[in-house]
Design an enzyme around this catalytic site. Sequence first.
Site, short mmCIF file in Angstrom:
data_model
loop_
_atom_site.label_atom_id
_atom_site.label_comp_id
_atom_site.label_asym_id
_atom_site.label_seq_id
_atom_site.Cartn_x
_atom_site.Cartn_y
_atom_site.Cartn_z
CB SER A 13 -0.90 -0.10 1.52
OG SER A 13 -1.47 1.19 1.38
CE1 TYR A 43 -3.86 -2.35 5.30
CE2 TYR A 43 -3.42 0.00 4.63
CZ TYR A 43 -3.90 -1.27 4.26
OH TYR A 43 -4.10 -1.64 3.06
P1 NAP Z 1 -11.78 -5.26 -1.03
O1 NAP Z 1 -12.39 -4.74 -2.06
O2 NAP Z 1 -12.61 -5.12 0.19
O3 NAP Z 1 -11.77 -7.00 -1.23
C1 NAP Z 1 -11.45 -7.78 -0.14
C2 NAP Z 1 -11.38 -9.32 -0.75
O4 NAP Z 1 -10.61 -10.18 0.31
C3 NAP Z 1 -12.76 -9.81 -0.62
O5 NAP Z 1 -12.80 -10.72 -1.92
C4 NAP Z 1 -12.83 -10.50 0.55
O6 NAP Z 1 -13.78 -11.70 0.27
C5 NAP Z 1 -11.48 -11.02 0.67
N1 NAP Z 1 -11.03 -11.29 2.03
C6 NAP Z 1 -11.16 -10.35 3.01
N2 NAP Z 1 -10.36 -11.16 4.42
C7 NAP Z 1 -9.98 -12.19 4.01
C8 NAP Z 1 -9.20 -13.19 4.64
N3 NAP Z 1 -8.99 -12.87 5.95
N4 NAP Z 1 -8.99 -14.30 3.98
C9 NAP Z 1 -9.18 -14.50 2.84
N5 NAP Z 1 -9.88 -13.67 1.97
C10 NAP Z 1 -10.28 -12.39 2.65
O7 NAP Z 1 -10.31 -4.93 -0.67
P2 NAP Z 1 -9.23 -4.37 -1.63
O8 NAP Z 1 -9.34 -2.81 -1.24
O9 NAP Z 1 -9.23 -4.96 -3.01
O10 NAP Z 1 -7.85 -4.69 -1.07
C11 NAP Z 1 -7.08 -5.68 -1.41
C12 NAP Z 1 -5.65 -5.64 -1.08
O11 NAP Z 1 -5.26 -4.23 -1.53
C13 NAP Z 1 -5.57 -5.42 0.51
O12 NAP Z 1 -4.16 -6.01 0.67
C14 NAP Z 1 -5.36 -3.85 0.95
O13 NAP Z 1 -4.51 -3.92 2.04
C15 NAP Z 1 -4.56 -3.36 -0.31
N6 NAP Z 1 -4.84 -1.98 -0.74
C16 NAP Z 1 -6.26 -1.42 -0.84
C17 NAP Z 1 -6.18 0.00 -1.08
C18 NAP Z 1 -7.71 0.67 -1.28
O14 NAP Z 1 -7.51 1.76 -1.34
N7 NAP Z 1 -8.44 -0.19 -1.44
C19 NAP Z 1 -5.18 0.67 -1.08
C20 NAP Z 1 -3.79 0.13 -0.80
C21 NAP Z 1 -3.68 -1.29 -0.64
P3 NAP Z 1 -14.62 -12.38 1.68
O15 NAP Z 1 -15.28 -11.20 2.32
O16 NAP Z 1 -15.42 -13.33 1.12
O17 NAP Z 1 -13.43 -12.76 2.66
#
Ligand code: NAP
Length: 255
Positions: free
Chosen positions: A147, A160
């Site tokens: 991130s 985080y």
């Molecule tokens: P998201 O849209 O909320 O999606 C999260 C996904 O992870 C869902 O498919 C969820 O499905 C699954 N999940 C959650 N907890 C889990 C667990 N313990 N084990 C297995 N699956 C799990 O999240 P996102 O924004 O795409 O984030 C993905 C990654 O990008 C993360 O590492 C986050 O830190 C990083 N990131 C995000 C952002 C941002 O602004 N969005 C910025 C920087 C980095 P279920 O509910 O079915 O488990």
Amino acid sequence: MENSKIGRRFQDKVAIITASTQGIGFSIAQRLGLEGASVVISSRRQRNVDEAVKKLTEQGIEVMGLVCHVSNAQQRKNLIDQTIQKYGKIDVVVSNAAANPSVDAILRTKETALDKLWEINVKTSILLLQDASPHLTKGSSIVFISSITAFEPPSGLAMYGVTKTALLGLTKALATELAPNTRVNCVAPGFVPTHFAEYITSNPIMRKALEDKTPLKRLGTTEDMAAATAFLASDEASYITGETIVVAGGAPSRL
Ligand code: NAP
């Protein structure tokens, strides 16, 4: 991106993407799948897995979906075992799962939250790779999803952010450990309006402030993150290992 403009860099490759039933993980699975990979997707809830498998299958993607909470050792092992049973090898692992259970200042964060942050964001990535490593092909590739907050952890996302900083170190350390057969790289996304970031990006004032301070004047998209991940995972990046690509519209990113 239009499907007709997408290449076939992952023809005959097998890719595991954790936490991939929505958001960034789903887009990565979609991108690798559209480029020819057989993709193994997973998350905690069967319903989400089923829905995501359906969406990807409808796009002509070869996909297997499994329930895998990354903290569950049995489910992690099953993810690898089933992948090997069905596809026989692993070419790409994208480690994408994360949690942010607390918005407290670091010195006020409860021990249970500290444990969860370390466990989901860092430790289980290592444990999954311990299970996967005997099956990684020569020329395989691992990508961690870190991130922008790794570089200067903001308040409210501080601990985080620190776990995401750890992934930058893990990328370097494992790149050395797994060379020359496997490359290890990292993508550091800026803010993307997914469920995970909803509490920030759905607030119009906070969203506008983020857009204004980003040189490219917009938030990221899940497809932006998938494009960078696909590049690093592909043979086009065959001389790149131990590196992090920041995909954050020009937001400052220096340790
Ligand atoms: P998201 O849209 O909320 O999606 C999260 C996904 O992870 C869902 O498919 C969820 O499905 C699954 N999940 C959650 N907890 C889990 C667990 N313990 N084990 C297995 N699956 C799990 O999240 P996102 O924004 O795409 O984030 C993905 C990654 O990008 C993360 O590492 C986050 O830190 C990083 N990131 C995000 C952002 C941002 O602004 N969005 C910025 C920087 C980095 P279920 O509910 O079915 O488990």
